[in-house]
Design an enzyme around this catalytic site. Structure first.
Site, PDB file in Angstrom:
ATOM      1  N   HIS A 222     -36.282   4.373  14.122  1.00 19.52           N
ATOM      2  CA  HIS A 222     -36.669   5.709  14.592  1.00 19.52           C
ATOM      3  C   HIS A 222     -38.120   6.058  14.262  1.00 19.52           C
ATOM      4  CE1 HIS A 222     -35.853   9.027  17.073  1.00 19.52           C
ATOM      5  NE2 HIS A 222     -36.489   9.781  16.217  1.00 19.52           N
ATOM      6  N   TYR A 226     -42.079   7.246  16.467  1.00 17.12           N
ATOM      7  CA  TYR A 226     -43.152   8.200  16.139  1.00 17.12           C
ATOM      8  C   TYR A 226     -44.463   7.485  15.851  1.00 17.12           C
ATOM      9  CZ  TYR A 226     -39.391  11.437  16.372  1.00 17.12           C
ATOM     10  OH  TYR A 226     -38.326  12.151  16.841  1.00 17.12           O
ATOM     11  N   HIS A 373     -33.948   7.606  28.718  1.00 14.83           N
ATOM     12  CA  HIS A 373     -34.645   8.435  27.721  1.00 14.83           C
ATOM     13  C   HIS A 373     -35.907   7.738  27.220  1.00 14.83           C
ATOM     14  CE1 HIS A 373     -35.464  10.571  23.976  1.00 14.83           C
ATOM     15  NE2 HIS A 373     -35.186   9.475  23.273  1.00 14.83           N
ATOM     16  N   PHE A 374     -35.772   6.455  26.867  1.00 14.46           N
ATOM     17  CA  PHE A 374     -36.981   5.876  26.269  1.00 14.46           C
ATOM     18  C   PHE A 374     -38.006   5.437  27.311  1.00 14.46           C
ATOM     19  CE2 PHE A 374     -34.194   2.000  25.450  1.00 14.46           C
ATOM     20  CZ  PHE A 374     -34.901   1.067  26.191  1.00 14.46           C
ATOM     21  N   HIS A 375     -37.576   5.370  28.592  1.00 19.04           N
ATOM     22  CA  HIS A 375     -38.613   5.131  29.605  1.00 19.04           C
ATOM     23  C   HIS A 375     -39.408   6.407  29.880  1.00 19.04           C
ATOM     24  CE1 HIS A 375     -36.814   1.193  30.172  1.00 19.04           C
ATOM     25  NE2 HIS A 375     -37.972   0.863  30.704  1.00 19.04           N
ATOM     26  N   ARG A 438     -25.749   0.138  29.014  1.00 18.27           N
ATOM     27  CA  ARG A 438     -27.085  -0.431  28.885  1.00 18.27           C
ATOM     28  C   ARG A 438     -26.965  -1.864  28.371  1.00 18.27           C
ATOM     29  NH1 ARG A 438     -29.835   1.749  23.293  1.00 18.27           N
ATOM     30  NH2 ARG A 438     -31.473   0.352  24.021  1.00 18.27           N
ATOM     31  N   ARG A 439     -28.088  -2.538  28.292  1.00 16.16           N
ATOM     32  CA  ARG A 439     -28.199  -3.890  27.744  1.00 16.16           C
ATOM     33  C   ARG A 439     -27.390  -4.927  28.520  1.00 16.16           C
ATOM     34  NH1 ARG A 439     -27.250  -1.222  22.549  1.00 16.16           N
ATOM     35  NH2 ARG A 439     -29.239  -0.964  21.493  1.00 16.16           N
TER      36      ARG A 439
HETATM   37 FE1  HAS Z   1     -35.516   9.029  21.131  1.00 13.21          FE
HETATM   38  C1  HAS Z   1     -33.001   6.691  21.278  1.00 13.21           C
HETATM   39  C2  HAS Z   1     -33.398  11.257  19.656  1.00 13.21           C
HETATM   40  C3  HAS Z   1     -38.105  11.327  20.813  1.00 13.21           C
HETATM   41  C4  HAS Z   1     -37.782   6.578  21.901  1.00 13.21           C
HETATM   42  N1  HAS Z   1     -35.406   7.028  21.527  1.00 13.21           N
HETATM   43  C5  HAS Z   1     -34.264   6.253  21.544  1.00 13.21           C
HETATM   44  C6  HAS Z   1     -34.620   4.897  21.867  1.00 13.21           C
HETATM   45  C7  HAS Z   1     -35.983   4.857  21.998  1.00 13.21           C
HETATM   46  C8  HAS Z   1     -36.468   6.209  21.788  1.00 13.21           C
HETATM   47  C9  HAS Z   1     -36.838   3.633  22.257  1.00 13.21           C
HETATM   48  O1  HAS Z   1     -30.670  11.163  18.266  1.00 13.21           O
HETATM   49  C10 HAS Z   1     -33.629   3.759  22.074  1.00 13.21           C
HETATM   50  C11 HAS Z   1     -33.466   2.887  20.881  1.00 13.21           C
HETATM   51  C12 HAS Z   1     -32.476   1.792  21.219  1.00 13.21           C
HETATM   52  O2  HAS Z   1     -32.911   0.763  21.761  1.00 13.21           O
HETATM   53  O3  HAS Z   1     -31.290   1.968  20.998  1.00 13.21           O
HETATM   54  N2  HAS Z   1     -35.699  10.952  20.428  1.00 13.21           N
HETATM   55  C13 HAS Z   1     -34.706  11.671  19.879  1.00 13.21           C
HETATM   56  C14 HAS Z   1     -35.219  12.998  19.505  1.00 13.21           C
HETATM   57  C15 HAS Z   1     -36.543  13.007  19.849  1.00 13.21           C
HETATM   58  C16 HAS Z   1     -36.843  11.715  20.402  1.00 13.21           C
HETATM   59  C17 HAS Z   1     -34.447  14.107  18.884  1.00 13.21           C
HETATM   60  N3  HAS Z   1     -37.541   8.975  21.338  1.00 13.21           N
HETATM   61  C18 HAS Z   1     -38.420  10.013  21.148  1.00 13.21           C
HETATM   62  C19 HAS Z   1     -39.760   9.561  21.361  1.00 13.21           C
HETATM   63  C20 HAS Z   1     -39.676   8.214  21.661  1.00 13.21           C
HETATM   64  C21 HAS Z   1     -38.271   7.869  21.642  1.00 13.21           C
HETATM   65  C22 HAS Z   1     -40.992  10.419  21.230  1.00 13.21           C
HETATM   66  C23 HAS Z   1     -40.738   7.223  21.971  1.00 13.21           C
HETATM   67  C24 HAS Z   1     -42.010   7.461  21.928  1.00 13.21           C
HETATM   68  N4  HAS Z   1     -33.573   8.983  20.602  1.00 13.21           N
HETATM   69  C25 HAS Z   1     -32.909   9.981  19.972  1.00 13.21           C
HETATM   70  C26 HAS Z   1     -31.546   9.533  19.649  1.00 13.21           C
HETATM   71  C27 HAS Z   1     -31.421   8.228  20.107  1.00 13.21           C
HETATM   72  C28 HAS Z   1     -32.706   7.907  20.702  1.00 13.21           C
HETATM   73  C29 HAS Z   1     -30.487  10.271  18.977  1.00 13.21           C
HETATM   74  C30 HAS Z   1     -30.202   7.310  19.990  1.00 13.21           C
HETATM   75  C31 HAS Z   1     -29.363   7.374  21.190  1.00 13.21           C
HETATM   76  C32 HAS Z   1     -28.225   6.391  21.103  1.00 13.21           C
HETATM   77  O4  HAS Z   1     -27.073   6.849  21.117  1.00 13.21           O
HETATM   78  O5  HAS Z   1     -28.428   5.177  21.032  1.00 13.21           O
HETATM   79  C33 HAS Z   1     -37.498  14.171  19.616  1.00 13.21           C
HETATM   80  O6  HAS Z   1     -38.592  13.724  18.847  1.00 13.21           O
HETATM   81  C34 HAS Z   1     -37.947  14.817  20.861  1.00 13.21           C
HETATM   82  C35 HAS Z   1     -38.721  16.100  20.576  1.00 13.21           C
HETATM   83  C36 HAS Z   1     -39.578  16.492  21.740  1.00 13.21           C
HETATM   84  C37 HAS Z   1     -39.712  17.720  22.227  1.00 13.21           C
HETATM   85  C38 HAS Z   1     -40.608  17.922  23.423  1.00 13.21           C
HETATM   86  C39 HAS Z   1     -41.862  18.736  23.096  1.00 13.21           C
HETATM   87  C40 HAS Z   1     -42.751  18.768  24.285  1.00 13.21           C
HETATM   88  C41 HAS Z   1     -44.081  18.560  24.256  1.00 13.21           C
HETATM   89  C42 HAS Z   1     -44.847  18.557  25.547  1.00 13.21           C
HETATM   90  C43 HAS Z   1     -45.443  19.900  25.829  1.00 13.21           C
HETATM   91  C44 HAS Z   1     -46.085  19.903  27.151  1.00 13.21           C
HETATM   92  C45 HAS Z   1     -47.280  20.449  27.395  1.00 13.21           C
HETATM   93  C46 HAS Z   1     -47.790  20.378  28.762  1.00 13.21           C
HETATM   94  C47 HAS Z   1     -48.107  21.110  26.364  1.00 13.21           C
HETATM   95  C48 HAS Z   1     -39.016  18.862  21.659  1.00 13.21           C
HETATM   96  C49 HAS Z   1     -44.834  18.345  23.002  1.00 13.21           C
HETATM   97  C50 HAS Z   1     -48.368  21.667  29.208  1.00 13.21           C
HETATM   98  C51 HAS Z   1     -47.676  22.064  30.419  1.00 13.21           C
HETATM   99  C52 HAS Z   1     -48.116  23.017  31.240  1.00 13.21           C
HETATM  100  C53 HAS Z   1     -47.186  23.455  32.313  1.00 13.21           C
HETATM  101  C54 HAS Z   1     -49.425  23.634  31.120  1.00 13.21           C
END
Ligand code: HAS
Length: 552
Positions: A222, A226, A373-375, A438-439
């Site tokens: 995890h 980050y 999700h991760f794509h 998956r996988r």
């Molecule tokens: Fe995830 C699985 C939970 C973020 C990557 N994640 C994965 C896997 C990958 C991955 C590679 O809890 C698969 C691993 C595998 O092979 O099995 N993930 C989360 C959570 C977050 C999260 C809670 N993941 C990421 C990020 C990744 C990533 C970042 C890569 C870079 N993830 C999980 C969980 C799994 C998981 C479970 C396991 C699932 C399973 O069952 O196997 C959080 O960090 C997300 C928080 C993000 C936000 C969004 C904030 C938005 C922002 C943009 C603002 C936009 C602006 C644009 C300012 C709350 C900052 C302005 C717009 C205008 C209109 C002006």
């Protein structure tokens, strides 16, 4: 006044470019494998010459998820460190040693996978077993990356010594947080590779403790995501404001969000193991709560970015509720690509929150939803930001200019990527909800009738994959142009500044002992008891953690 010590020399640019070349070569190879996968899954292609689906899936995951990202990040961070705190001759020499160790490890791993001796996917879950060279190669990549950690730590330490009492430059602070996070996280994967996988694959140990290996992997897995995300956040916080003609919204908020990532990104690995037996549900619950804590710094980042955009727009005189939005520099690819990445992070982060919600995880776990999700996260938010950085970083490093033509091609590339990923990741999310695993390329898990529900979405993935591959070819063309053919000139290294009258950053945000101490305490809290439980209740005969008590 220009500080000579912080100007990039040929030697510095060569170091960063060495890492970035490997990253872009990986993009081409890994992307090609991704295209083949989507064709196999949709039934449009049978792989020739006895090539196995899992072989290409492993190349894809390892080379894009681990090689491209790590090399790009380290190359980018060396450039940031040079521009903010400088690099000494000795530090640079050591940095090169790290590069070569990583490269030898990468080649060993890649060759083993290509020979079909390590079709174990990027998670290399036991009891899948690869050739020892795969694990030894991985260990070398990790050790090489640790060299980069120590060089970066030393760079900041030296700067602090020379500038007693001064606040460290924001980007140098961020790089050090990211490398600390990486160092602490990789201890887990290094432990499982060195203590468990290497002896087992060499035949010194007959069995392997599967749950221990998975737990150590996800202790790393995890924070790994980050480690990918934080360099993108570095660009959002401290580069994008300059590109749009604004200032950093809040130095303190940026530092606070990075500190929170350091503390909360590691003790959360169980959210990848929520369906696994052998881990007490109480500890799974505790780590789910901690996962929700790690969402906060991303929300702080979203707030900060909106504030930067709005304040900059209003200062330029754009009025109305959304005047500032319309007048963002949409035609500047250095802004446009990361901005599309940010927009993608809104649904991507929402998906992450769904994954982390204990009960909902049962619906999506091990389905292709997670791949979707991760794509969206790493392959859209992070990679589009890395592309956005490349449009100015590569010309800066090669002494060339980003021409109007390449800028416009970059805009097209970004749109192609966004469209391709919408098809691909969208189809993956929907197919996952319908139960597509998956996988696996061939599974009719749930019955052939159910499988026929999602075949349409497999075709959606193939369409998206094909569009994305065009995006990769465009990006490779752009990279080659910026590296070798664009006109010579001076491109700007866009480092944003704080507001002149900004509130001073509280000193405690640079209290390394405090943050590292709290990180260690949180890790020990989240892992000690469940880890002892896992070992104590392991079945007999699972060395190297075969404790006598487990045999009773
Ligand atoms: Fe995830 C699985 C939970 C973020 C990557 N994640 C994965 C896997 C990958 C991955 C590679 O809890 C698969 C691993 C595998 O092979 O099995 N993930 C989360 C959570 C977050 C999260 C809670 N993941 C990421 C990020 C990744 C990533 C970042 C890569 C870079 N993830 C999980 C969980 C799994 C998981 C479970 C396991 C699932 C399973 O069952 O196997 C959080 O960090 C997300 C928080 C993000 C936000 C969004 C904030 C938005 C922002 C943009 C603002 C936009 C602006 C644009 C300012 C709350 C900052 C302005 C717009 C205008 C209109 C002006």
């Amino acid at each position: 006044m220009i500080n000579e010590k912080l100007q990039l020399t040929k030697k510095d640019t060569r170091l960063s470019m060495a890492f970035i070349y490997v990253a872009f070569i990986s993009l081409l190879i890994g992307g090609l494998m991704g295209l083949l996968q989507t064709f196999v899954r949709s039934g449009a292609l049978t792989l020739p010459w006895g090539i196995n689906y899992y072989q290409i899936l492993t190349v894809h995951g390892v080379i894009l998820g681990l090689v491209l990202t790590t090399y790009f990040i380290i190359g980018f961070q060396y450039a940031l460190m040079k521009k903010t705190v400088g690099i000494t001759i000795k530090e640079r020499k050591i940095a090169w040693i790290g590069f070569w160790i990583m490269l030898v490890g990468t080649i060993m791993t890649a060759v083993t996978i290509l020979l079909g001796k390590a079709s174990v996917l990027y998670t290399f879950y036991a009891p899948l077993k690869a050739h020892p060279a795969f694990y030894i190669g991985l260990a070398l990549v990790i050790i090489g990356s640790w060299v980069a950690c120590f060089v970066n730590f030393h760079q900041l330490f030296r700067w602090k010594k020379d500038n007693k009492g001064e606040k460290s430059p924001l980007l140098a602070f961020m790089v050090v947080i990211n490398m600390l996070l990486w160092l602490i996280a990789t201890l887990g994967v290094a432990a499982t590779v060195i203590i468990q996988f290497i002896p087992w694959s060499l035949g010194y140990a007959e069995t392997i403790n599967v749950l221990v290996s998975r737990t150590l992997f996800w202790y790393f897995g995890h924070p790994l995501v980050y480690f990918w995300l934080l360099p993108a956040y570095m660009a959002w916080y401290a580069i994008i404001p300059k590109v749009i003609g604004g200032k950093i919204f809040s130095d303190s908020l940026a530092r606070l969000s990075f500190v929170l990532f350091l503390m909360f990104s590691i003790p959360v690995g169980f959210h990848h193991q929520l369906t696994e037996p052998g881990i007490d549900p109480t500890w799974k619950f505790i780590q789910v709560v901690l996962t929700f804590m790690v969402i906060i710094p991303s929300l702080l980042t979203a707030f900060s970015m909106f504030a930067t955009f709005e304040i900059t727009g209003r200062r330029k005189g754009f009025t109305g509720l959304f005047g500032w939005f319309k007048h963002l520099p949409w035609k500047d690819v250095r802004f446009f690509a990361p901005m599309i990445g940010m927009l993608a992070f809104i649904p991507a982060g929402t998906g992450g929150i769904i994954n982390a919600s204990h009960q909902l995880n049962a619906v999506v776990h091990n389905t292709i939803w997670v791949t979707g999700h991760f794509h969206l996260t790493v392959a859209t938010t992070v990679i589009l930001t890395f592309f956005g950085v490349s449009y100015w970083l590569v010309p800066v490093l090669t002494g060339r200019k980003l021409t109007k033509k390449i800028n416009n091609l970059g805009l097209i590339q970004t749109v192609v990527w966004a469209v391709g990923m919408s098809f691909m990741s969208g189809s993956m999310h929907i197919a996952g909800l319908l139960g597509a695993p998956r996988r696996s390329a061939y599974s009719t898990y749930g019955g052939t009738e159910q499988a026929s529900d999602w075949i349409g979405y497999q075709i959606g993935q193939a369409i998206g994959g094909s569009i994305l591959f065009i995006g990769i070819l465009l990006m490779i063309y752009i990279f080659i142009n910026l590296a070798f053919f664009a006109p010579k000139g001076n491109e700007e290294f866009p480092l944003a500044e704080e507001e002149k009258d900004a509130e001073p950053t509280p000193k405690f945000l640079e209290n390394w002992k405090l943050w590292i101490g709290l990180t260690v305490v949180l890790i020990l809290f989240a892992y000690t008891i469940p880890f002892i439980d896992i070992i104590v209740h392991s079945p007999a005969g699972s060395p190297p953690f075969d404790w006598p008590i487990g045999n009773q």
